[in-house]
Motif scaffolding. Structure first.
Motif, PDB file in Angstrom:
ATOM      1  N   SER A  80       0.819  -1.219   0.000  1.00 44.77           N
ATOM      2  CA  SER A  80       0.000   0.000   0.000  1.00 44.77           C
ATOM      3  C   SER A  80       0.852   1.268   0.000  1.00 44.77           C
ATOM      4  O   SER A  80       0.402   2.310  -0.458  1.00 44.77           O
ATOM      5  CB  SER A  80      -0.981   0.008   1.168  1.00 44.77           C
ATOM      6  OG  SER A  80      -0.285   0.109   2.384  1.00 44.77           O
ATOM      7  N   ASP A  81       2.061   1.195   0.526  1.00 39.29           N
ATOM      8  CA  ASP A  81       2.991   2.325   0.467  1.00 39.29           C
ATOM      9  C   ASP A  81       4.390   1.760   0.283  1.00 39.29           C
ATOM     10  O   ASP A  81       5.158   1.637   1.236  1.00 39.29           O
ATOM     11  CB  ASP A  81       2.908   3.178   1.737  1.00 39.29           C
ATOM     12  CG  ASP A  81       3.736   4.450   1.642  1.00 39.29           C
ATOM     13  OD1 ASP A  81       4.354   4.691   0.576  1.00 39.29           O
ATOM     14  OD2 ASP A  81       3.795   5.196   2.637  1.00 39.29           O
ATOM     15  N   ILE A  82       4.687   1.407  -0.947  1.00 35.99           N
ATOM     16  CA  ILE A  82       5.934   0.707  -1.268  1.00 35.99           C
ATOM     17  C   ILE A  82       7.174   1.525  -0.944  1.00 35.99           C
ATOM     18  O   ILE A  82       8.259   0.972  -0.763  1.00 35.99           O
ATOM     19  CB  ILE A  82       5.919   0.231  -2.746  1.00 35.99           C
ATOM     20  CG1 ILE A  82       6.883  -0.943  -2.948  1.00 35.99           C
ATOM     21  CG2 ILE A  82       6.227   1.376  -3.693  1.00 35.99           C
ATOM     22  CD1 ILE A  82       6.473  -2.212  -2.283  1.00 35.99           C
ATOM     23  N   SER A  83       7.008   2.836  -0.800  1.00 34.80           N
ATOM     24  CA  SER A  83       8.175   3.683  -0.508  1.00 34.80           C
ATOM     25  C   SER A  83       8.764   3.386   0.875  1.00 34.80           C
ATOM     26  O   SER A  83       9.974   3.505   1.061  1.00 34.80           O
ATOM     27  CB  SER A  83       7.807   5.161  -0.612  1.00 34.80           C
ATOM     28  OG  SER A  83       6.863   5.507   0.379  1.00 34.80           O
ATOM     29  N   VAL A  84       7.933   2.979   1.820  1.00 40.51           N
ATOM     30  CA  VAL A  84       8.420   2.696   3.179  1.00 40.51           C
ATOM     31  C   VAL A  84       9.320   1.459   3.201  1.00 40.51           C
ATOM     32  O   VAL A  84      10.463   1.538   3.664  1.00 40.51           O
ATOM     33  CB  VAL A  84       7.248   2.577   4.188  1.00 40.51           C
ATOM     34  CG1 VAL A  84       7.740   2.143   5.557  1.00 40.51           C
ATOM     35  CG2 VAL A  84       6.493   3.897   4.282  1.00 40.51           C
ATOM     36  N   PRO A  85       8.852   0.292   2.702  1.00 41.66           N
ATOM     37  CA  PRO A  85       9.773  -0.855   2.702  1.00 41.66           C
ATOM     38  C   PRO A  85      10.967  -0.646   1.769  1.00 41.66           C
ATOM     39  O   PRO A  85      12.056  -1.139   2.050  1.00 41.66           O
ATOM     40  CB  PRO A  85       8.907  -2.035   2.260  1.00 41.66           C
ATOM     41  CG  PRO A  85       7.699  -1.450   1.655  1.00 41.66           C
ATOM     42  CD  PRO A  85       7.515  -0.098   2.253  1.00 41.66           C
ATOM     43  N   THR A  86      10.769   0.106   0.683  1.00 42.85           N
ATOM     44  CA  THR A  86      11.887   0.375  -0.227  1.00 42.85           C
ATOM     45  C   THR A  86      12.970   1.161   0.493  1.00 42.85           C
ATOM     46  O   THR A  86      14.162   0.833   0.392  1.00 42.85           O
ATOM     47  CB  THR A  86      11.405   1.134  -1.483  1.00 42.85           C
ATOM     48  OG1 THR A  86      10.447   0.329  -2.169  1.00 42.85           O
ATOM     49  CG2 THR A  86      12.557   1.450  -2.414  1.00 42.85           C
ATOM     50  N   ALA A  87      12.573   2.171   1.240  1.00 42.72           N
ATOM     51  CA  ALA A  87      13.546   2.967   2.000  1.00 42.72           C
ATOM     52  C   ALA A  87      14.248   2.098   3.053  1.00 42.72           C
ATOM     53  O   ALA A  87      15.464   2.193   3.244  1.00 42.72           O
ATOM     54  CB  ALA A  87      12.854   4.157   2.664  1.00 42.72           C
ATOM     55  N   PHE A  88      13.486   1.236   3.723  1.00 43.24           N
ATOM     56  CA  PHE A  88      14.054   0.349   4.735  1.00 43.24           C
ATOM     57  C   PHE A  88      15.042  -0.628   4.093  1.00 43.24           C
ATOM     58  O   PHE A  88      16.141  -0.853   4.610  1.00 43.24           O
ATOM     59  CB  PHE A  88      12.932  -0.394   5.465  1.00 43.24           C
ATOM     60  CG  PHE A  88      13.399  -1.290   6.570  1.00 43.24           C
ATOM     61  CD1 PHE A  88      14.118  -0.794   7.651  1.00 43.24           C
ATOM     62  CD2 PHE A  88      13.126  -2.644   6.535  1.00 43.24           C
ATOM     63  CE1 PHE A  88      14.552  -1.624   8.680  1.00 43.24           C
ATOM     64  CE2 PHE A  88      13.551  -3.490   7.548  1.00 43.24           C
ATOM     65  CZ  PHE A  88      14.267  -2.976   8.623  1.00 43.24           C
ATOM     66  N   PHE A  89      14.664  -1.209   2.958  1.00 37.37           N
ATOM     67  CA  PHE A  89      15.545  -2.146   2.265  1.00 37.37           C
ATOM     68  C   PHE A  89      16.798  -1.438   1.768  1.00 37.37           C
ATOM     69  O   PHE A  89      17.885  -2.022   1.766  1.00 37.37           O
ATOM     70  CB  PHE A  89      14.820  -2.822   1.106  1.00 37.37           C
ATOM     71  CG  PHE A  89      13.787  -3.848   1.536  1.00 37.37           C
ATOM     72  CD1 PHE A  89      13.450  -4.057   2.860  1.00 37.37           C
ATOM     73  CD2 PHE A  89      13.139  -4.617   0.581  1.00 37.37           C
ATOM     74  CE1 PHE A  89      12.505  -4.992   3.236  1.00 37.37           C
ATOM     75  CE2 PHE A  89      12.196  -5.572   0.942  1.00 37.37           C
ATOM     76  CZ  PHE A  89      11.880  -5.763   2.266  1.00 37.37           C
ATOM     77  N   THR A  90      16.661  -0.182   1.349  1.00 34.90           N
ATOM     78  CA  THR A  90      17.818   0.613   0.919  1.00 34.90           C
ATOM     79  C   THR A  90      18.767   0.808   2.094  1.00 34.90           C
ATOM     80  O   THR A  90      19.984   0.636   1.973  1.00 34.90           O
ATOM     81  CB  THR A  90      17.366   1.976   0.359  1.00 34.90           C
ATOM     82  OG1 THR A  90      16.493   1.753  -0.743  1.00 34.90           O
ATOM     83  CG2 THR A  90      18.546   2.817  -0.088  1.00 34.90           C
ATOM     84  N   GLU A  91      18.205   1.149   3.246  1.00 31.57           N
ATOM     85  CA  GLU A  91      18.987   1.356   4.469  1.00 31.57           C
ATOM     86  C   GLU A  91      19.739   0.082   4.866  1.00 31.57           C
ATOM     87  O   GLU A  91      20.866   0.141   5.364  1.00 31.57           O
ATOM     88  CB  GLU A  91      18.038   1.790   5.583  1.00 31.57           C
ATOM     89  CG  GLU A  91      18.667   2.111   6.897  1.00 31.57           C
ATOM     90  CD  GLU A  91      17.614   2.476   7.943  1.00 31.57           C
ATOM     91  OE1 GLU A  91      17.626   1.865   9.020  1.00 31.57           O
ATOM     92  OE2 GLU A  91      16.778   3.355   7.654  1.00 31.57           O
ATOM     93  N   LEU A  92      19.120  -1.074   4.632  1.00 34.38           N
ATOM     94  CA  LEU A  92      19.748  -2.354   4.975  1.00 34.38           C
ATOM     95  C   LEU A  92      20.787  -2.786   3.943  1.00 34.38           C
ATOM     96  O   LEU A  92      21.512  -3.754   4.166  1.00 34.38           O
ATOM     97  CB  LEU A  92      18.686  -3.455   5.096  1.00 34.38           C
ATOM     98  CG  LEU A  92      17.716  -3.357   6.269  1.00 34.38           C
ATOM     99  CD1 LEU A  92      16.625  -4.404   6.143  1.00 34.38           C
ATOM    100  CD2 LEU A  92      18.452  -3.488   7.588  1.00 34.38           C
ATOM    101  N   GLY A  93      20.833  -2.086   2.818  1.00 31.85           N
ATOM    102  CA  GLY A  93      21.787  -2.433   1.773  1.00 31.85           C
ATOM    103  C   GLY A  93      21.340  -3.594   0.899  1.00 31.85           C
ATOM    104  O   GLY A  93      22.157  -4.253   0.246  1.00 31.85           O
ATOM    105  N   ILE A  94      20.043  -3.858   0.875  1.00 29.93           N
ATOM    106  CA  ILE A  94      19.504  -4.931   0.042  1.00 29.93           C
ATOM    107  C   ILE A  94      19.535  -4.457  -1.414  1.00 29.93           C
ATOM    108  O   ILE A  94      19.065  -3.365  -1.717  1.00 29.93           O
ATOM    109  CB  ILE A  94      18.066  -5.307   0.478  1.00 29.93           C
ATOM    110  CG1 ILE A  94      18.092  -5.903   1.887  1.00 29.93           C
ATOM    111  CG2 ILE A  94      17.420  -6.261  -0.514  1.00 29.93           C
ATOM    112  CD1 ILE A  94      16.738  -6.173   2.482  1.00 29.93           C
ATOM    113  N   PRO A  95      20.099  -5.270  -2.317  1.00 33.14           N
ATOM    114  CA  PRO A  95      20.133  -4.845  -3.723  1.00 33.14           C
ATOM    115  C   PRO A  95      18.727  -4.765  -4.320  1.00 33.14           C
ATOM    116  O   PRO A  95      17.828  -5.495  -3.897  1.00 33.14           O
ATOM    117  CB  PRO A  95      20.951  -5.950  -4.415  1.00 33.14           C
ATOM    118  CG  PRO A  95      20.979  -7.089  -3.477  1.00 33.14           C
ATOM    119  CD  PRO A  95      20.696  -6.570  -2.106  1.00 33.14           C
ATOM    120  N   PHE A  96      18.577  -3.880  -5.287  1.00 34.98           N
ATOM    121  CA  PHE A  96      17.277  -3.662  -5.936  1.00 34.98           C
ATOM    122  C   PHE A  96      16.164  -3.522  -4.902  1.00 34.98           C
ATOM    123  O   PHE A  96      15.224  -4.316  -4.865  1.00 34.98           O
ATOM    124  CB  PHE A  96      16.956  -4.798  -6.918  1.00 34.98           C
ATOM    125  CG  PHE A  96      18.053  -5.094  -7.878  1.00 34.98           C
ATOM    126  CD1 PHE A  96      18.343  -4.213  -8.910  1.00 34.98           C
ATOM    127  CD2 PHE A  96      18.813  -6.252  -7.753  1.00 34.98           C
ATOM    128  CE1 PHE A  96      19.372  -4.489  -9.807  1.00 34.98           C
ATOM    129  CE2 PHE A  96      19.838  -6.525  -8.636  1.00 34.98           C
ATOM    130  CZ  PHE A  96      20.120  -5.645  -9.672  1.00 34.98           C
TER     131      PHE A  96
END
Length: 152
Positions: free
Chosen positions: A43-59
C-alpha cells in the motif's frame, strides 16, 4: 491392558483429534497476518523500499514488491489452505531473508541470547510457515478438498 497404557492410548486419540483444528487455526491466524503485512508493504511501497535501501539490500524496490506480494498473496493462499506446502516455501525464504538482513544481530547471538531470536518479528511467521510445510494444511483446507475430488 495396564492403566497407564490405556491412559496413553486415550490421550493419543484425543490429541490426534486436535491436529486438524490446530493446523486450521495456525493457517487462519498467520495467513491473515501475512496478508496484512504484505498488504501494508504494497500500500505504500516507498516505506519498505527505503528500509531495504537502508539495509543495503540490492534492488530495494523490486525486493520490496517481491516481499510484499509473497506475504500478501501467500497469506491468502495459506488462509485458504490452497497449495499450502508450495506456498510455505517462499514465505519461509522471506522470513529467513528478514532474519539475515533486518535481524542479523539476533541470529548472531542465537546461542547466547535465544530469547532475542524468538522475540524477533519474523520468528512466529517462520514457525507457522515451517509448521504448515512439515505437517501440511490439515483436513480443513482447500488442498484436502482438491485431494478428495481427485480421488473420486
Amino acid at each position: 491392558m495396564k492403566p497407564w497404557t490405556l491412559a496413553n492410548t486415550l490421550l493419543d486419540r484425543a490429541a490426534s483429534c486436535l491436529v486438524d483444528p490446530f493446523l486450521f487455526g495456525i493457517r487462519l491466524y498467520w495467513g491473515w497476518q501475512f496478508f496484512q503485512t504484505g498488504k501494508g508493504k504494497l500500500s505504500d511501497i516507498s516505506v519498505p523500499t527505503a528500509f531495504f535501501t537502508e539495509l543495503g539490500i540490492p534492488f530495494p524496490e523490486l525486493n520490496a514488491y517481491m516481499a510484499g506480494c509473497t506475504e500478501c498473496f501467500g497469506g491468502l493462499l495459506l488462509l485458504a489452505g490452497l497449495f499450502s506446502r508450495v506456498t510455505c516455501l517462499p514465505l519461509i525464504f522471506t522470513m529467513l531473508v528478514a532474519y539475515g538482513t533486518a535481524h542479523l544481530d539476533v541470529v548472531k547471538t542465537i546461542w547466547s541470547d535465544a530469547d532475542s531470536f524468538v522475540s524477533a518479528p519474523p520468528f512466529l511467521f517462520l514457525l507457522a510457515s515451517v509448521t504448515v510445510f512439515i505437517f501440511g494444511p490439515g483436513r480443513l483446507s482447500a488442498d484436502e478438498l482438491l485431494r478428495r475430488r481427485k480421488k473420486a
